[in-house]
Design a protein around this motif. Structure first.
Motif, PDB file in Angstrom:
ATOM      1  N   GLY A  10      -2.768 -18.242  -8.414  1.00  0.00           N
ATOM      2  CA  GLY A  10      -1.550 -17.310  -7.791  1.00  0.00           C
ATOM      3  C   GLY A  10      -1.571 -15.997  -8.472  1.00  0.00           C
ATOM      4  N   ILE A  11      -2.435 -15.841  -9.532  1.00  0.00           N
ATOM      5  CA  ILE A  11      -2.483 -14.529 -10.157  1.00  0.00           C
ATOM      6  C   ILE A  11      -3.432 -13.354  -9.383  1.00  0.00           C
ATOM      7  CG2 ILE A  11      -2.938 -13.358 -12.392  1.00  0.00           C
ATOM      8  CD1 ILE A  11      -1.678 -15.694 -13.732  1.00  0.00           C
ATOM      9  N   PRO A  12      -2.920 -12.351  -8.919  1.00  0.00           N
ATOM     10  CA  PRO A  12      -3.725 -11.478  -8.098  1.00  0.00           C
ATOM     11  C   PRO A  12      -5.295 -11.159  -8.897  1.00  0.00           C
ATOM     12  CG  PRO A  12      -1.739 -10.549  -8.723  1.00  0.00           C
ATOM     13  CD  PRO A  12      -1.695 -11.947  -9.194  1.00  0.00           C
ATOM     14  N   ARG A  13      -6.276 -11.065  -8.240  1.00  0.00           N
ATOM     15  CA  ARG A  13      -7.458 -10.899  -8.937  1.00  0.00           C
ATOM     16  C   ARG A  13      -7.649  -9.421  -8.814  1.00  0.00           C
ATOM     17  NH1 ARG A  13     -10.801 -15.717  -9.431  1.00  0.00           N
ATOM     18  NH2 ARG A  13      -9.240 -17.174  -8.954  1.00  0.00           N
ATOM     19  N   GLN A  14      -7.076  -8.658  -7.779  1.00  0.00           N
ATOM     20  CA  GLN A  14      -7.426  -7.149  -7.574  1.00  0.00           C
ATOM     21  C   GLN A  14      -6.420  -6.252  -7.876  1.00  0.00           C
ATOM     22  OE1 GLN A  14      -8.990  -6.562  -3.558  1.00  0.00           O
ATOM     23  NE2 GLN A  14     -11.218  -6.437  -4.449  1.00  0.00           N
ATOM     24  N   ARG A  15      -6.651  -5.139  -8.342  1.00  0.00           N
ATOM     25  CA  ARG A  15      -5.474  -4.212  -8.428  1.00  0.00           C
ATOM     26  C   ARG A  15      -5.416  -3.423  -7.227  1.00  0.00           C
ATOM     27  NH1 ARG A  15      -5.102   0.607 -12.507  1.00  0.00           N
ATOM     28  NH2 ARG A  15      -6.084   1.626 -10.711  1.00  0.00           N
ATOM     29  N   THR A  16      -4.343  -2.920  -6.827  1.00  0.00           N
ATOM     30  CA  THR A  16      -4.031  -2.479  -5.530  1.00  0.00           C
ATOM     31  C   THR A  16      -3.858  -0.944  -6.117  1.00  0.00           C
ATOM     32  OG1 THR A  16      -2.817  -4.199  -4.706  1.00  0.00           O
ATOM     33  CG2 THR A  16      -3.020  -2.213  -3.221  1.00  0.00           C
ATOM     34  N   PRO A  17      -4.696  -0.137  -5.257  1.00  0.00           N
ATOM     35  CA  PRO A  17      -4.602   1.425  -5.749  1.00  0.00           C
ATOM     36  C   PRO A  17      -3.147   1.996  -5.158  1.00  0.00           C
ATOM     37  CG  PRO A  17      -6.201   1.288  -3.948  1.00  0.00           C
ATOM     38  CD  PRO A  17      -5.733  -0.282  -4.250  1.00  0.00           C
ATOM     39  N   LEU A  18      -2.932   2.797  -5.943  1.00  0.00           N
ATOM     40  CA  LEU A  18      -1.482   3.733  -5.691  1.00  0.00           C
ATOM     41  C   LEU A  18      -1.655   4.833  -5.169  1.00  0.00           C
ATOM     42  CD1 LEU A  18      -0.043   3.051  -9.176  1.00  0.00           C
ATOM     43  CD2 LEU A  18       0.581   2.066  -7.262  1.00  0.00           C
ATOM     44  N   LEU A  19      -0.943   5.363  -4.072  1.00  0.00           N
ATOM     45  CA  LEU A  19      -1.034   6.732  -3.712  1.00  0.00           C
ATOM     46  C   LEU A  19       0.247   7.386  -4.148  1.00  0.00           C
ATOM     47  CD1 LEU A  19      -1.969   9.030  -2.047  1.00  0.00           C
ATOM     48  CD2 LEU A  19      -0.849   7.845   0.226  1.00  0.00           C
ATOM     49  N   LEU A  20       0.067   8.183  -5.279  1.00  0.00           N
ATOM     50  CA  LEU A  20       1.160   8.679  -5.889  1.00  0.00           C
ATOM     51  C   LEU A  20       1.475  10.209  -5.417  1.00  0.00           C
ATOM     52  CD1 LEU A  20      -0.478   7.812  -9.447  1.00  0.00           C
ATOM     53  CD2 LEU A  20       1.824   6.881  -8.644  1.00  0.00           C
ATOM     54  N   VAL A  21       2.578  10.867  -5.270  1.00  0.00           N
ATOM     55  CA  VAL A  21       2.925  11.910  -4.832  1.00  0.00           C
ATOM     56  C   VAL A  21       3.714  12.501  -5.727  1.00  0.00           C
ATOM     57  CG1 VAL A  21       3.761  13.326  -2.701  1.00  0.00           C
ATOM     58  CG2 VAL A  21       2.535  10.968  -2.446  1.00  0.00           C
ATOM     59  N   LEU A  22       3.088  13.607  -6.420  1.00  0.00           N
ATOM     60  CA  LEU A  22       3.894  14.539  -7.342  1.00  0.00           C
ATOM     61  C   LEU A  22       4.679  15.648  -6.454  1.00  0.00           C
ATOM     62  CD1 LEU A  22       5.264  14.906  -9.970  1.00  0.00           C
ATOM     63  CD2 LEU A  22       3.007  16.196 -10.484  1.00  0.00           C
ATOM     64  N   SER A  23       6.060  15.734  -6.302  1.00  0.00           N
ATOM     65  CA  SER A  23       6.598  16.837  -5.685  1.00  0.00           C
ATOM     66  C   SER A  23       7.575  17.528  -6.555  1.00  0.00           C
ATOM     67  CB  SER A  23       7.012  16.400  -4.311  1.00  0.00           C
ATOM     68  OG  SER A  23       7.411  17.637  -3.453  1.00  0.00           O
ATOM     69  N   GLY A 118       5.875  18.264   2.338  1.00  0.00           N
ATOM     70  CA  GLY A 118       4.572  17.602   2.405  1.00  0.00           C
ATOM     71  C   GLY A 118       4.983  15.947   1.934  1.00  0.00           C
ATOM     72  N   ALA A 119       6.148  15.769   1.152  1.00  0.00           N
ATOM     73  CA  ALA A 119       6.324  14.290   0.631  1.00  0.00           C
ATOM     74  C   ALA A 119       6.917  13.714   1.639  1.00  0.00           C
ATOM     75  CB  ALA A 119       7.190  14.634  -0.762  1.00  0.00           C
ATOM     76  N   ARG A 120       7.684  14.338   2.173  1.00  0.00           N
ATOM     77  CA  ARG A 120       8.409  13.766   3.510  1.00  0.00           C
ATOM     78  C   ARG A 120       7.445  13.471   4.513  1.00  0.00           C
ATOM     79  NH1 ARG A 120      12.320  17.109   4.281  1.00  0.00           N
ATOM     80  NH2 ARG A 120      13.999  15.847   3.340  1.00  0.00           N
ATOM     81  N   ALA A 121       6.627  14.100   4.894  1.00  0.00           N
ATOM     82  CA  ALA A 121       5.381  13.834   5.710  1.00  0.00           C
ATOM     83  C   ALA A 121       4.704  12.611   5.295  1.00  0.00           C
ATOM     84  CB  ALA A 121       4.376  14.962   6.018  1.00  0.00           C
ATOM     85  N   ILE A 122       4.250  12.524   4.110  1.00  0.00           N
ATOM     86  CA  ILE A 122       3.713  11.573   3.493  1.00  0.00           C
ATOM     87  C   ILE A 122       4.305   9.932   3.506  1.00  0.00           C
ATOM     88  CG2 ILE A 122       2.430  10.307   1.391  1.00  0.00           C
ATOM     89  CD1 ILE A 122       0.949  13.001   1.947  1.00  0.00           C
ATOM     90  N   ARG A 123       5.610  10.217   3.395  1.00  0.00           N
ATOM     91  CA  ARG A 123       6.442   9.211   3.395  1.00  0.00           C
ATOM     92  C   ARG A 123       6.614   8.382   4.920  1.00  0.00           C
ATOM     93  NH1 ARG A 123       7.641   6.205  -0.113  1.00  0.00           N
ATOM     94  NH2 ARG A 123       9.559   6.678  -1.056  1.00  0.00           N
ATOM     95  N   GLN A 124       6.400   9.330   5.697  1.00  0.00           N
ATOM     96  CA  GLN A 124       6.442   8.848   7.254  1.00  0.00           C
ATOM     97  C   GLN A 124       4.863   8.170   7.394  1.00  0.00           C
ATOM     98  OE1 GLN A 124       7.567  11.865   9.674  1.00  0.00           O
ATOM     99  NE2 GLN A 124       9.859  11.613   9.434  1.00  0.00           N
ATOM    100  N   LEU A 125       4.021   8.932   7.096  1.00  0.00           N
ATOM    101  CA  LEU A 125       2.702   8.418   7.253  1.00  0.00           C
ATOM    102  C   LEU A 125       2.218   7.303   6.423  1.00  0.00           C
ATOM    103  CD1 LEU A 125       0.600  10.166   8.985  1.00  0.00           C
ATOM    104  CD2 LEU A 125      -0.349  10.700   6.597  1.00  0.00           C
TER     105      LEU A 125
END
Ligand code: 5GP
Length: 211
Positions: A10-23, A118-125
């Motif tokens: 049950g322990i995940p093997r793969q690290r899921t990448p993050l989409l980090l948005v600095l605004s 831009g942050a708002r647009a990324i949140r929608q997308l």
């Protein structure tokens, strides 16, 4: 002893990448924070954005921005090559889509630096993006930083301040806030890194996907 190399059931093997948005408002210190994070060795793919704004003294094409003509920007926009785009203070800015998609597909964390539109647009997308708002502690400090840049005329300064006030009102859109106190950039960077660490420890990881 547990084998360190083999995750338990049950322990995940793969690290899921993050989409980090600095605004955050212009003058909040986004660029300084990114430079500081790079010095500290944060391992992220940083997307260089496209702009029609002319370069400021000291800015390097390809490192700070990809500087393009209005015609070229329009071509990219119509061709669907921009993930998001916004007009900020009379100039166009946009995030190229393909490098972001490719980096996430390689499992790499991606860092975008965008204005609040831009942050708002990324949140929608991509609702799974991690949105981080950077702000100076006070409006007086923001004014001091904008003036210290010496790149903006009084009219321009006033415009940026007005927009900054509107942007602070958009705070509920974000997941995290970092207050960038004067002379405490390392602290802001450590907080950013703490967010990245915590996000990677989520039991239910966010799964950023871009269509
Ligand atoms: P500056 O002209 O001061 O470098 O940037 C003006 C504003 O545009 C800043 O808030 C900056 O973060 C934002 N910006 C830079 N690149 C992008 C982008 O690709 N998209 C959006 N939406 N904003 C951007």
């Amino acid at each position: 002893m547990m084998d360190q190399a083999t995750p338990g059931p049950g322990i995940p093997r793969q690290r899921t990448p993050l989409l980090l948005v600095l605004s955050g408002p212009s003058g909040s210190g986004k660029d300084s924070l990114i430079e500081c994070l790079e010095r500290r060795g944060l391992d992220v793919f940083r997307v260089v954005t496209v702009t029609t704004r002319p370069p400021r003294p000291g800015e390097i094409a390809g490192r700070d921005y990809i500087f393009v003509s209005a015609e070229e920007f329009e071509r990219l926009r119509i061709g669907g090559e921009l993930l998001e785009y916004a007009q900020v203070y009379g100039h166009w800015y946009g995030t190229p889509r393909e490098p972001v998609r490719q980096a996430l597909a390689r499992g790499k964390d991606v860092l975008l630096r965008v204005d609040v539109q831009g942050a708002r647009a990324i949140r929608q997308l991509c609702p799974e993006a991690v949105l981080i708002f950077l702000t100076p502690p006070t409006e007086e400090e923001l004014i001091r930083r904008l003036k210290a840049r010496r790149t903006e005329s009084p009219v321009e300064l006033e415009r940026r301040l007005k927009k900054a006030r509107e942007e602070v009102a958009s705070l509920p859109l974000f997941d995290y806030i970092i207050i960038n106190y004067p002379d405490r950039l390392e602290e802001a960077a450590a907080q950013f890194e703490a967010i990245v660490t915590a996000e990677h420890l989520r039991v239910h990881p966010r799964r950023p996907c871009l269509s």
